[in-house]
Design a protein around this motif. Structure first.
Motif, mmCIF file in Angstrom:
data_model
loop_
_atom_site.group_PDB
_atom_site.id
_atom_site.type_symbol
_atom_site.label_atom_id
_atom_site.label_comp_id
_atom_site.label_asym_id
_atom_site.label_seq_id
_atom_site.Cartn_x
_atom_site.Cartn_y
_atom_site.Cartn_z
ATOM 1 N N TRP A 18 52.752 38.769 69.160
ATOM 2 C CA TRP A 18 52.707 37.375 69.619
ATOM 3 C C TRP A 18 53.604 36.501 68.749
ATOM 4 C CZ3 TRP A 18 50.132 33.016 67.284
ATOM 5 C CH2 TRP A 18 50.022 31.899 68.118
ATOM 6 N N ILE A 19 53.500 36.689 67.436
ATOM 7 C CA ILE A 19 54.351 35.929 66.518
ATOM 8 C C ILE A 19 55.802 36.380 66.675
ATOM 9 C CG2 ILE A 19 54.854 35.411 64.094
ATOM 10 C CD1 ILE A 19 51.809 35.943 63.576
ATOM 11 N N SER A 20 56.011 37.703 66.724
ATOM 12 C CA SER A 20 57.369 38.253 66.870
ATOM 13 C C SER A 20 58.050 37.735 68.122
ATOM 14 C CB SER A 20 57.322 39.783 66.916
ATOM 15 O OG SER A 20 56.825 40.311 65.722
ATOM 16 N N ASP A 21 57.308 37.699 69.232
ATOM 17 C CA ASP A 21 57.876 37.206 70.489
ATOM 18 C C ASP A 21 58.387 35.778 70.345
ATOM 19 O OD1 ASP A 21 57.272 39.609 71.748
ATOM 20 O OD2 ASP A 21 55.497 38.825 72.795
ATOM 21 N N GLN A 22 57.640 34.954 69.625
ATOM 22 C CA GLN A 22 58.053 33.559 69.434
ATOM 23 C C GLN A 22 59.308 33.452 68.568
ATOM 24 O OE1 GLN A 22 54.762 30.654 68.827
ATOM 25 N NE2 GLN A 22 53.532 32.532 68.802
ATOM 26 N N ILE A 23 59.441 34.386 67.645
ATOM 27 C CA ILE A 23 60.648 34.397 66.805
ATOM 28 C C ILE A 23 61.831 34.908 67.626
ATOM 29 C CG2 ILE A 23 61.742 35.444 64.780
ATOM 30 C CD1 ILE A 23 58.871 35.451 63.501
ATOM 31 N N ILE A 24 61.614 35.965 68.396
ATOM 32 C CA ILE A 24 62.689 36.544 69.203
ATOM 33 C C ILE A 24 63.172 35.573 70.270
ATOM 34 C CG2 ILE A 24 63.215 38.361 70.889
ATOM 35 C CD1 ILE A 24 61.486 40.244 69.079
ATOM 36 N N ASP A 25 62.235 34.865 70.936
ATOM 37 C CA ASP A 25 62.661 33.937 71.995
ATOM 38 C C ASP A 25 63.063 32.561 71.443
ATOM 39 O OD1 ASP A 25 60.372 32.307 71.687
ATOM 40 O OD2 ASP A 25 59.402 33.045 73.491
ATOM 41 N N LYS A 26 63.104 32.456 70.128
ATOM 42 C CA LYS A 26 63.551 31.258 69.406
ATOM 43 C C LYS A 26 62.610 30.066 69.527
ATOM 44 C CE LYS A 26 68.432 32.528 69.630
ATOM 45 N NZ LYS A 26 69.758 32.102 70.055
ATOM 46 N N SER A 27 61.354 30.319 69.936
ATOM 47 C CA SER A 27 60.355 29.248 69.878
ATOM 48 C C SER A 27 60.073 28.902 68.421
ATOM 49 C CB SER A 27 59.054 29.685 70.556
ATOM 50 O OG SER A 27 59.250 29.914 71.924
ATOM 51 N N LEU A 28 60.137 29.932 67.577
ATOM 52 C CA LEU A 28 60.041 29.748 66.128
ATOM 53 C C LEU A 28 61.386 30.132 65.530
ATOM 54 C CD1 LEU A 28 56.541 31.327 65.312
ATOM 55 C CD2 LEU A 28 57.157 28.905 65.184
ATOM 56 N N ARG A 29 61.952 29.251 64.745
ATOM 57 C CA ARG A 29 63.263 29.471 64.131
ATOM 58 C C ARG A 29 63.107 29.589 62.613
ATOM 59 N NH1 ARG A 29 67.479 28.421 67.665
ATOM 60 N NH2 ARG A 29 66.833 27.557 69.657
ATOM 61 N N PRO A 30 64.161 30.024 61.933
ATOM 62 C CA PRO A 30 64.070 30.151 60.480
ATOM 63 C C PRO A 30 63.521 28.879 59.826
ATOM 64 C CG PRO A 30 66.086 31.157 61.220
ATOM 65 C CD PRO A 30 65.474 30.483 62.422
ATOM 66 N N HIS A 31 62.555 29.094 58.965
ATOM 67 C CA HIS A 31 61.884 28.067 58.160
ATOM 68 C C HIS A 31 60.890 27.225 58.956
ATOM 69 C CE1 HIS A 31 64.595 29.400 55.079
ATOM 70 N NE2 HIS A 31 65.614 29.143 55.884
ATOM 71 N N ASP A 32 60.681 27.552 60.254
ATOM 72 C CA ASP A 32 59.605 26.906 61.009
ATOM 73 C C ASP A 32 58.267 27.437 60.498
ATOM 74 O OD1 ASP A 32 61.335 25.482 62.619
ATOM 75 O OD2 ASP A 32 60.957 26.657 64.442
ATOM 76 N N ARG A 33 57.270 26.583 60.555
ATOM 77 C CA ARG A 33 55.920 26.970 60.147
ATOM 78 C C ARG A 33 55.306 27.867 61.227
ATOM 79 N NH1 ARG A 33 51.199 25.398 61.508
ATOM 80 N NH2 ARG A 33 49.407 25.433 60.162
ATOM 81 N N VAL A 34 54.714 28.968 60.776
ATOM 82 C CA VAL A 34 53.984 29.888 61.654
ATOM 83 C C VAL A 34 52.529 29.416 61.664
ATOM 84 C CG1 VAL A 34 53.246 32.303 61.897
ATOM 85 C CG2 VAL A 34 55.538 31.785 61.046
ATOM 86 N N PRO A 35 51.828 29.527 62.804
ATOM 87 C CA PRO A 35 50.407 29.130 62.796
ATOM 88 C C PRO A 35 49.658 29.812 61.649
ATOM 89 C CG PRO A 35 51.114 29.640 65.025
ATOM 90 C CD PRO A 35 52.243 30.033 64.111
ATOM 91 N N SER A 36 48.736 29.074 61.057
ATOM 92 C CA SER A 36 47.974 29.626 59.938
ATOM 93 C C SER A 36 47.037 30.726 60.428
ATOM 94 C CB SER A 36 47.158 28.523 59.261
ATOM 95 O OG SER A 36 46.071 28.148 60.098
ATOM 96 N N THR A 37 46.597 31.527 59.474
ATOM 97 C CA THR A 37 45.639 32.584 59.793
ATOM 98 C C THR A 37 44.390 31.976 60.428
ATOM 99 O OG1 THR A 37 46.481 33.900 57.950
ATOM 100 C CG2 THR A 37 44.329 34.521 58.816
ATOM 101 N N ASN A 38 43.914 30.867 59.884
ATOM 102 C CA ASN A 38 42.719 30.215 60.439
ATOM 103 C C ASN A 38 42.954 29.723 61.869
ATOM 104 O OD1 ASN A 38 41.128 30.652 58.178
ATOM 105 N ND2 ASN A 38 41.725 28.713 57.227
ATOM 106 N N GLU A 39 44.144 29.186 62.126
ATOM 107 C CA GLU A 39 44.460 28.736 63.491
ATOM 108 C C GLU A 39 44.442 29.919 64.462
ATOM 109 O OE1 GLU A 39 47.361 24.900 62.634
ATOM 110 O OE2 GLU A 39 48.216 26.912 62.486
#
Length: 129
Positions: A18-39
């Motif tokens: 789920w996280i990888s997909d967001q990085i691959i599709d550029k929803s998350l870019r370098p230095h963007d915050r990833v949702p916390s473990t608690n989230e």
């Protein structure tokens, strides 16, 4: 993934994907915050250790990094790293078995390519240009 998990693969792998997909599709870019473990625990309604296992695999790969007390962030080059990993896994999980079956059935490469083109057209409406 929308908070929906399935039983086909371990939950921690689905969270990693789920996280990888967001990085691959550029929803998350370098230095963007990833949702916390608690989230993610709240979102997926799973155990904290399960989420941590998926996240820690991405940290071990160098795709994300942690800043103590601040959060987790996408690392430089994460997208390329994850794509390379996915290509390797795709080859092992799909291409090798497909080629083996091709030989078992006595298909020629041209026939296999025609089958692939037919699936692309039927499933995705894509025609070879």
């Amino acid at each position: 993934m929308n908070g929906m998990l399935n039983e086909r693969k371990p939950i921690y792998e689905q969270i990693k994907d789920w996280i990888s997909d967001q990085i691959i599709d550029k929803s998350l870019r370098p230095h963007d915050r990833v949702p916390s473990t608690n989230e993610m625990v709240t979102f997926f309604k799973v155990n904290h250790l399960t989420v941590s296992k998926g996240v820690n695999q991405l940290v071990d790969q160098g795709a994300i990094y942690k800043k103590r007390g601040v959060g987790m962030f996408v690392a430089d080059g994460a997208r390329e790293t994850l794509i390379a990993e996915r290509k390797k896994k795709f080859k092992e999980d799909y291409v090798k078995p497909m080629v083996n079956e091709m030989y078992v059935l006595g298909l020629k490469e041209k026939e296999l390519n025609q089958l692939i083109e037919r699936v692309k057209e039927d499933e995705y409406g894509q025609r070879r240009v």
